[in-house]
Design a protein around this motif. Sequence first.
Motif, mmCIF file in Angstrom:
data_model
loop_
_atom_site.group_PDB
_atom_site.id
_atom_site.type_symbol
_atom_site.label_atom_id
_atom_site.label_comp_id
_atom_site.label_asym_id
_atom_site.label_seq_id
_atom_site.Cartn_x
_atom_site.Cartn_y
_atom_site.Cartn_z
ATOM 1 N N GLY A 99 0.799 -1.224 0.000
ATOM 2 C CA GLY A 99 0.000 0.000 0.000
ATOM 3 C C GLY A 99 0.831 1.273 0.000
ATOM 4 N N ARG A 100 2.135 1.144 -0.191
ATOM 5 C CA ARG A 100 3.025 2.303 -0.185
ATOM 6 C C ARG A 100 3.590 2.610 -1.573
ATOM 7 N NH1 ARG A 100 6.997 1.194 4.785
ATOM 8 N NH2 ARG A 100 8.181 2.684 3.555
ATOM 9 N N GLY A 101 3.068 1.936 -2.613
ATOM 10 C CA GLY A 101 3.516 2.212 -3.982
ATOM 11 C C GLY A 101 4.759 1.448 -4.395
ATOM 12 N N ILE A 102 5.237 0.538 -3.560
ATOM 13 C CA ILE A 102 6.465 -0.202 -3.879
ATOM 14 C C ILE A 102 6.243 -1.145 -5.052
ATOM 15 C CG2 ILE A 102 8.173 -1.833 -2.971
ATOM 16 C CD1 ILE A 102 7.546 -0.588 -0.161
ATOM 17 N N GLY A 103 5.121 -1.842 -5.062
ATOM 18 C CA GLY A 103 4.813 -2.746 -6.172
ATOM 19 C C GLY A 103 4.727 -1.990 -7.486
ATOM 20 N N LYS A 104 4.108 -0.812 -7.455
ATOM 21 C CA LYS A 104 4.009 0.000 -8.676
ATOM 22 C C LYS A 104 5.387 0.434 -9.147
ATOM 23 C CE LYS A 104 -0.664 1.544 -7.863
ATOM 24 N NZ LYS A 104 -1.614 2.615 -7.740
ATOM 25 N N ASN A 108 6.911 -0.608 -12.663
ATOM 26 C CA ASN A 108 7.358 0.437 -13.594
ATOM 27 C C ASN A 108 8.815 0.233 -14.000
ATOM 28 O OD1 ASN A 108 4.971 1.915 -13.982
ATOM 29 N ND2 ASN A 108 5.272 3.022 -12.063
ATOM 30 N N GLN A 109 9.666 -0.160 -13.052
ATOM 31 C CA GLN A 109 11.070 -0.434 -13.378
ATOM 32 C C GLN A 109 11.175 -1.562 -14.390
ATOM 33 O OE1 GLN A 109 14.094 1.051 -12.413
ATOM 34 N NE2 GLN A 109 14.855 -0.308 -14.001
ATOM 35 N N LEU A 110 10.416 -2.621 -14.172
ATOM 36 C CA LEU A 110 10.435 -3.744 -15.105
ATOM 37 C C LEU A 110 9.950 -3.313 -16.489
ATOM 38 C CD1 LEU A 110 9.139 -6.502 -12.696
ATOM 39 C CD2 LEU A 110 11.400 -6.438 -13.763
ATOM 40 N N MET A 111 8.881 -2.532 -16.523
ATOM 41 C CA MET A 111 8.349 -2.086 -17.819
ATOM 42 C C MET A 111 9.357 -1.191 -18.548
ATOM 43 S SD MET A 111 4.226 -1.630 -17.192
ATOM 44 C CE MET A 111 4.338 -0.448 -15.877
#
Length: 164
Positions: A99-104, A108-111
């Motif tokens: 819930g802190r935006g880490i997954g996003k 994004n890094q992978l993309m």
Amino acid sequence: MQIRPVRESDLSEIQKVARKAWLHTYRGILPKESILKFISHAYSLDNLRKAWKKDCNKPQRQFYVATENNRIVGYGEMVEREPGKYELTRIYILPEFQGRGIGKRLLNQLMETADPLQCMFAWVEKENISGRSFYQSMDFHAEEEVEDNFFGTVTKLLKYVRNW
């Protein structure tokens, strides 16, 4: 917060994050025994080392960790299945860091490293509501549903897809 490619010295910490994240994510969805069997196989040091070595030989890295104060709090990996088409094979964050935006940031890094990127997809357990919400927030949409046998438990998976 730092996002960086996986190092060999990270593998045992990735195992710990995987165990905690999987038990948290799939509690009440999948039997604990099945989850532990999966983790012991998919996240064995041998399998993680193979994934890391393979990743090190790619021109663009595709296996990353998220760290906070030098502690691994999440990881993500993708695999190019055909030119321009990537499968997000794993992305998990410790429950207390969700819930802190880490997954996003990881996604994004992978993309950003995928070149060319025409399509990305991920298989998501249908009952994993938080996972489905994550993909929907990243502009993925469910395209397909299949039944899967997860270590003796029949489950339904949704294929989430994003096209560019």
